[in-house]
Every structure is written in structure tokens, then in C-alpha cells.
Design a protein around this motif. Sequence first.
Motif, PDB file in Angstrom:
ATOM      1  N   LEU A   1      21.260  32.991 -42.028  1.00  0.00           N
ATOM      2  CA  LEU A   1      21.157  31.589 -41.721  1.00  0.00           C
ATOM      3  C   LEU A   1      22.049  30.706 -42.408  1.00  0.00           C
ATOM      4  O   LEU A   1      22.144  29.405 -42.430  1.00  0.00           O
ATOM      5  CB  LEU A   1      19.526  31.241 -42.285  1.00  0.00           C
ATOM      6  N   GLY A   2      22.676  31.385 -43.547  1.00  0.00           N
ATOM      7  CA  GLY A   2      23.496  30.615 -44.258  1.00  0.00           C
ATOM      8  C   GLY A   2      22.999  29.786 -45.414  1.00  0.00           C
ATOM      9  O   GLY A   2      23.485  28.745 -46.202  1.00  0.00           O
ATOM     10  N   VAL A   3      21.628  30.090 -45.696  1.00  0.00           N
ATOM     11  CA  VAL A   3      20.788  29.273 -46.821  1.00  0.00           C
ATOM     12  C   VAL A   3      20.349  30.519 -47.796  1.00  0.00           C
ATOM     13  O   VAL A   3      19.976  31.542 -47.348  1.00  0.00           O
ATOM     14  CB  VAL A   3      19.784  28.586 -46.186  1.00  0.00           C
ATOM     15  N   SER A   4      19.953  30.265 -49.097  1.00  0.00           N
ATOM     16  CA  SER A   4      19.503  30.953 -49.934  1.00  0.00           C
ATOM     17  C   SER A   4      17.892  31.120 -49.729  1.00  0.00           C
ATOM     18  O   SER A   4      17.386  30.331 -49.237  1.00  0.00           O
ATOM     19  CB  SER A   4      19.651  30.468 -51.548  1.00  0.00           C
ATOM     20  N   ALA A   5      17.773  32.130 -50.309  1.00  0.00           N
ATOM     21  CA  ALA A   5      15.972  32.720 -49.995  1.00  0.00           C
ATOM     22  C   ALA A   5      15.034  31.779 -50.782  1.00  0.00           C
ATOM     23  O   ALA A   5      14.242  31.409 -50.394  1.00  0.00           O
ATOM     24  CB  ALA A   5      15.982  34.258 -50.529  1.00  0.00           C
ATOM     25  N   SER A   6      15.879  31.306 -52.033  1.00  0.00           N
ATOM     26  CA  SER A   6      14.930  30.399 -52.684  1.00  0.00           C
ATOM     27  C   SER A   6      14.593  29.091 -51.989  1.00  0.00           C
ATOM     28  O   SER A   6      13.678  28.393 -51.861  1.00  0.00           O
ATOM     29  CB  SER A   6      15.473  29.962 -54.012  1.00  0.00           C
ATOM     30  N   HIS A   7      15.765  28.823 -51.323  1.00  0.00           N
ATOM     31  CA  HIS A   7      15.591  27.195 -50.309  1.00  0.00           C
ATOM     32  C   HIS A   7      14.637  27.530 -49.108  1.00  0.00           C
ATOM     33  O   HIS A   7      13.784  26.631 -49.049  1.00  0.00           O
ATOM     34  CB  HIS A   7      17.058  27.196 -49.799  1.00  0.00           C
ATOM     35  N   CYS A   8      14.821  28.783 -48.483  1.00  0.00           N
ATOM     36  CA  CYS A   8      13.694  29.228 -47.513  1.00  0.00           C
ATOM     37  C   CYS A   8      12.396  29.274 -48.134  1.00  0.00           C
ATOM     38  O   CYS A   8      11.430  28.712 -47.489  1.00  0.00           O
ATOM     39  CB  CYS A   8      14.269  30.598 -46.880  1.00  0.00           C
ATOM     40  N   VAL A   9      12.184  29.672 -49.165  1.00  0.00           N
ATOM     41  CA  VAL A   9      10.621  29.934 -49.751  1.00  0.00           C
ATOM     42  C   VAL A   9      10.243  28.534 -50.254  1.00  0.00           C
ATOM     43  O   VAL A   9       9.026  28.305 -49.614  1.00  0.00           O
ATOM     44  CB  VAL A   9      10.725  30.862 -51.128  1.00  0.00           C
ATOM     45  N   GLU A  10      11.172  27.767 -50.511  1.00  0.00           N
ATOM     46  CA  GLU A  10      10.630  26.392 -51.142  1.00  0.00           C
ATOM     47  C   GLU A  10       9.911  25.622 -49.530  1.00  0.00           C
ATOM     48  O   GLU A  10       8.984  24.831 -49.646  1.00  0.00           O
ATOM     49  CB  GLU A  10      11.747  25.565 -51.206  1.00  0.00           C
ATOM     50  N   PHE A  11      10.746  25.771 -48.540  1.00  0.00           N
ATOM     51  CA  PHE A  11      10.480  25.286 -47.308  1.00  0.00           C
ATOM     52  C   PHE A  11       9.190  25.785 -46.801  1.00  0.00           C
ATOM     53  O   PHE A  11       8.092  25.053 -46.488  1.00  0.00           O
ATOM     54  CB  PHE A  11      11.468  25.318 -46.297  1.00  0.00           C
ATOM     55  N   LEU A  12       8.912  27.028 -46.885  1.00  0.00           N
ATOM     56  CA  LEU A  12       7.797  27.636 -46.190  1.00  0.00           C
ATOM     57  C   LEU A  12       6.562  27.502 -47.045  1.00  0.00           C
ATOM     58  O   LEU A  12       5.399  27.280 -46.592  1.00  0.00           O
ATOM     59  CB  LEU A  12       7.999  29.276 -46.210  1.00  0.00           C
ATOM     60  N   ARG A  13       6.588  27.536 -48.531  1.00  0.00           N
ATOM     61  CA  ARG A  13       5.469  26.971 -49.419  1.00  0.00           C
ATOM     62  C   ARG A  13       5.125  25.737 -48.984  1.00  0.00           C
ATOM     63  O   ARG A  13       3.899  25.399 -49.020  1.00  0.00           O
ATOM     64  CB  ARG A  13       5.971  27.293 -50.692  1.00  0.00           C
ATOM     65  N   LYS A  14       6.165  24.803 -48.848  1.00  0.00           N
ATOM     66  CA  LYS A  14       5.796  23.235 -48.875  1.00  0.00           C
ATOM     67  C   LYS A  14       5.110  23.203 -47.573  1.00  0.00           C
ATOM     68  O   LYS A  14       4.260  22.233 -47.406  1.00  0.00           O
ATOM     69  CB  LYS A  14       6.849  22.438 -49.166  1.00  0.00           C
ATOM     70  N   ASP A  15       5.874  23.329 -46.361  1.00  0.00           N
ATOM     71  CA  ASP A  15       5.542  22.948 -44.918  1.00  0.00           C
ATOM     72  C   ASP A  15       4.451  23.857 -44.503  1.00  0.00           C
ATOM     73  O   ASP A  15       3.685  23.372 -43.516  1.00  0.00           O
ATOM     74  CB  ASP A  15       6.862  22.982 -44.231  1.00  0.00           C
ATOM     75  N   PHE A  16       4.234  25.120 -44.887  1.00  0.00           N
ATOM     76  CA  PHE A  16       3.613  25.903 -44.054  1.00  0.00           C
ATOM     77  C   PHE A  16       2.391  26.734 -44.935  1.00  0.00           C
ATOM     78  O   PHE A  16       1.610  27.546 -44.679  1.00  0.00           O
ATOM     79  CB  PHE A  16       4.298  27.046 -43.310  1.00  0.00           C
ATOM     80  N   GLY A  17       2.548  26.455 -46.468  1.00  0.00           N
ATOM     81  CA  GLY A  17       1.744  27.100 -47.328  1.00  0.00           C
ATOM     82  C   GLY A  17       1.841  28.416 -47.360  1.00  0.00           C
ATOM     83  O   GLY A  17       0.703  29.311 -47.611  1.00  0.00           O
ATOM     84  N   LEU A  18       2.752  29.110 -47.099  1.00  0.00           N
ATOM     85  CA  LEU A  18       3.007  30.497 -47.304  1.00  0.00           C
ATOM     86  C   LEU A  18       3.637  31.020 -48.601  1.00  0.00           C
ATOM     87  O   LEU A  18       4.583  30.835 -49.025  1.00  0.00           O
ATOM     88  CB  LEU A  18       3.906  31.001 -46.172  1.00  0.00           C
ATOM     89  N   GLU A  19       2.975  31.973 -49.252  1.00  0.00           N
ATOM     90  CA  GLU A  19       3.180  32.580 -50.430  1.00  0.00           C
ATOM     91  C   GLU A  19       3.742  33.707 -50.193  1.00  0.00           C
ATOM     92  O   GLU A  19       2.794  34.875 -49.957  1.00  0.00           O
ATOM     93  CB  GLU A  19       2.010  32.513 -51.407  1.00  0.00           C
ATOM     94  N   PRO A  20       5.015  34.295 -50.471  1.00  0.00           N
ATOM     95  CA  PRO A  20       5.560  35.622 -50.284  1.00  0.00           C
ATOM     96  C   PRO A  20       5.364  36.376 -51.678  1.00  0.00           C
ATOM     97  O   PRO A  20       4.977  35.793 -52.723  1.00  0.00           O
ATOM     98  CB  PRO A  20       7.158  35.287 -50.045  1.00  0.00           C
ATOM     99  N   GLU A  21       5.646  37.850 -51.394  1.00  0.00           N
ATOM    100  CA  GLU A  21       5.436  38.704 -52.789  1.00  0.00           C
ATOM    101  C   GLU A  21       6.525  38.254 -53.558  1.00  0.00           C
ATOM    102  O   GLU A  21       6.130  38.274 -54.788  1.00  0.00           O
ATOM    103  CB  GLU A  21       5.267  40.077 -52.100  1.00  0.00           C
ATOM    104  N   LEU A  22       7.818  38.385 -53.094  1.00  0.00           N
ATOM    105  CA  LEU A  22       8.821  37.950 -54.135  1.00  0.00           C
ATOM    106  C   LEU A  22      10.114  37.868 -53.248  1.00  0.00           C
ATOM    107  O   LEU A  22      10.441  37.701 -52.127  1.00  0.00           O
ATOM    108  CB  LEU A  22       9.404  39.572 -54.911  1.00  0.00           C
ATOM    109  N   TRP A  23      11.220  37.305 -53.869  1.00  0.00           N
ATOM    110  CA  TRP A  23      12.345  36.684 -53.440  1.00  0.00           C
ATOM    111  C   TRP A  23      13.673  36.974 -54.171  1.00  0.00           C
ATOM    112  O   TRP A  23      13.083  37.068 -55.799  1.00  0.00           O
ATOM    113  CB  TRP A  23      12.464  35.393 -52.895  1.00  0.00           C
TER     114      TRP A  23
END
Length: 474
Positions: A315-337
Motif C-alpha cells: 500500500l505504500g503506507v506504514s502499519a501504524s498509519h493503517c492501524v490509526e485509520f482502522l481503530r478510528k473509523d472502524f473500531g478495530l483493535e489488532p493484536e500488534l503491529w
Amino acid sequence: MGDLGEGLSHYQRQGFCSFHTPGHKGRQEFFHDLNFCGFDLTELPGLDMLHSPSGIIAQAQKRSAQIFGANETYFLVNGGTVGNQAMFLALSGTTKHVVVERSSHRSVMSALVLSGFRPDYLSPVIHPEFNLPLGLDIEERLSWSEVSACHVTYPSYYGAGIDLQRLLAKRADLAPDMPVLVDQAHGSHFLGSLFPASALKLGADLVLHSTHKTLSALTQSAMLHVQGSRVSRARLRQSLELLQSSSPSYLLLASLERAGEYALEIERWEPLREEVEKLHSTVGERFRILSQKDVGTYGIHSVDWSKVLINTLPLGVSASHCVEFLRKDFGLEPELWDEENILFLIGIGNTPEDIRRLTKGLDHLANRTLSSNTKDFKRQNARRIVTSLPPQILTPREAFLAKKRQIPLRESLGYIVGETISPYPPGIPIVVMGEQMTPEVLETLLMVGKGHWQGWQGFETQTIWIIEEEQGMS
């Protein structure tokens, strides 16, 4: 309510969809008749004793052994950590060497401190696309007849499994009396045909299950399974008595008992697997996802579909950027990144709707990033995984007991390191106490940014504990 209680309440109110431990995901159905206040008891008449069970605890452990296919099962209330530690303390033999997978959890390294064994490390195979230790070359030449035991992890934190069957076959040919110890912390759900074979079914001697990670037991509860006669049961029981609390939580014990019963409900996993397959088909072309296609490559013999490991480099983006989007917009909490990977852990408490929510979130993430002009993330820290093992000068126990002093990290090259440093999660050490600081390890530690560390007391000040020169430098 104090700060801790307020923090827990605030987090719960946010309503995140859990793709992390524990496996029960907070679902009340697993504890519907568990009286949390009333059952918080101690070893009273009629309630048996964990360290010398003969009543209800003994029966619960016997039932769990039947469920998971062991000769005997021990309940653990101090987490899987004491299971790994007890394995090593229970060993006997004329040699103080053990074969240990280098990418083992840090609790294995603490077991080396407690037991005094000198590790002969098996190097992991680094997967070039994920930049993670996902496989193991079990054909690596070792002096099997000169070690007291072999300890491996199966599956890895990320769901990749080694060829344990081949390893056990080598044991049968080269050292039939040598125990094989398996940290199956992340595979306690390996029952039935939906998952890879369990280590017990394949023939391992001691097998650890962190039953809270993917099954329904409460956090900090685990099981240690044993079969065969290669390891003394008496020494194992003595080791557990030494390591475990003398005031065991009956809430944890009760949750372990019922976790085994729920584990038999294989039908709970079938709709989850179907949704994971849909996830792969929906977003698999836009992310790099660990899958069954990876079996047979880079030392990977099996893949647990309930671990969804995603690499974000395409995707050309960092995992932390992706996690921020997934947590904020979809309320998804991953195990780690980390910098480029995200791990979503599916447990027995997840629902098909949870995975559909994850699929939707990943789909929106991919569409958003692929249509943007911000795709500038590249692998900046390719040396994050140390590929060359540092020289082992002292055993972990010798290093733990040695005289130490703190020095600036930048000045530590060539010194014997006096602490075990592990990013957490997953808790795999970059350097183990007793090893010599090498340019590769030093560069890796100097390059790391913010993160969660275990064992590194001087992370904030960029200092490190080293062994005094008279303790082995001369």
C-alpha cells in the motif's frame, strides 16, 4: 473509582472489536454462571489444592488431559511463562546444553537463567516479504546426542508452523531419549481438522498452552501437558510448586476447566474460517497476507488461518498509519503491529460479523490509500531483525549473577550484555544476556524508535547494562 478502574471503563466504553488476546473477547456466555466474587476463594475444605490435587482440581485436570490428548495436564495460574520455566527445571541429564529456537519467547530465556542450561540456538528463517522470523530450518546440523532437550515454538506468534513432525522423526533416529518441549502458547485451539495437528498428537513430550490467548480461559491462565516418560513427572511437579503462587486463583482454575469444554465445540470455528477465506479473496490482492500459499517456503510448514498477518508495504503506507485509520473509523483493535505488519488474532469468542467488519475496514483502507498520493512508505529499517546471532560468552544464568554496570548504548560494542532486550509484543529477544554486543545488534538498537520493551531498563536514556570486564571479558 481509581485511575486504573477509570482507564478500564473508558476503554470498554469505546466498543472496539477485539482481534487481540484474550480469546473469549469479553463475551459473557463463557462465564454466565461463574460467580466472580463468590468464587474468589482459597484452598478450603472440599476445594482441593493445586500443588497436591486429589479432588475437584485433580478431576478437572484429568478431564483437560483427555480433551487435549495428554497423559497428564497441569493447570497454570502464573501464565504460560511458568510452563516454559518448569519445562527446563524438570530436565535431568549429564549435559547442560539444550537446543533452543532463537526466536523463542523471552520466558524461555528466563528459563535458561533459572535452570543454568547453555542454549545451542536454532536460527529462524527470516521471511523477506514480512521481514519476520516465520520459519525454521530443522535440517540444521546439531549434536543431538549431546543435549538434554530440544525446545521449539509451534506455531509462531504470527501463526506460522515449523515441520514439527520432521523434527520428532529426527529425534527418533538420532536421540530417541531426548525430550522435545513445545511452546504451543498460540495454538491451544489446535483440535480437529480445521487446524494444524497439535504438538501432543505429533508426539512431543511437554506442551504448553496459553489457554487464554485463543480459547476462553481468563488472562494469566494456561496449561502444561505431558506425555511419555522422558521427563520426570515428580521433577515437573516440584518445579511448578516452586514457580507458581501458593494462593492460586480459583477463578482462573474454573475458567481453565470450562475452556477445555468449549474447545470441543469445533463448530464455533467453522463460520469464522469461512469469513476469513472471504477476507483473503476480497483484499488479498491489495495486501500481502500470510496464507496457505506460503506453506513450503522459508521454513514454513503450516499456517494457522485464525492469525491474519498483513504486510502494508504494497500500500505504500506504514502499519501504524493503517492501524490509526482502522481503530478510528472502524473500531478495530489488532493484536500488534510494527513498522510494516499488522497481526489480527481471531479467538473462540469472535463472531462472523467481527470478521466481516475487519474485511470492510481493510477494503476501505486499501481503496483509500491506493487512490491517494501519499504512498511513500518504504522499508526503512531492514535490519530490525538480527540475522547473525551474537557470540555467547556466558550462559544466561552466569550473566544474570555477574556484576554489572550501566553504560551509554553507543559505547557498548564488544561488551557482554547484561540484560535480555525484547520488543513486546511479541517478546522475541534481540539480544540475550551473556551475549556480546555486535555491530548488527548495536545498529538495530540504535535505530529503533518508540515502542514497548521488556528487559531494557535504559531505553529512555539509551543506556544498557553490561558485564564487568573481570566477569569474562579478559
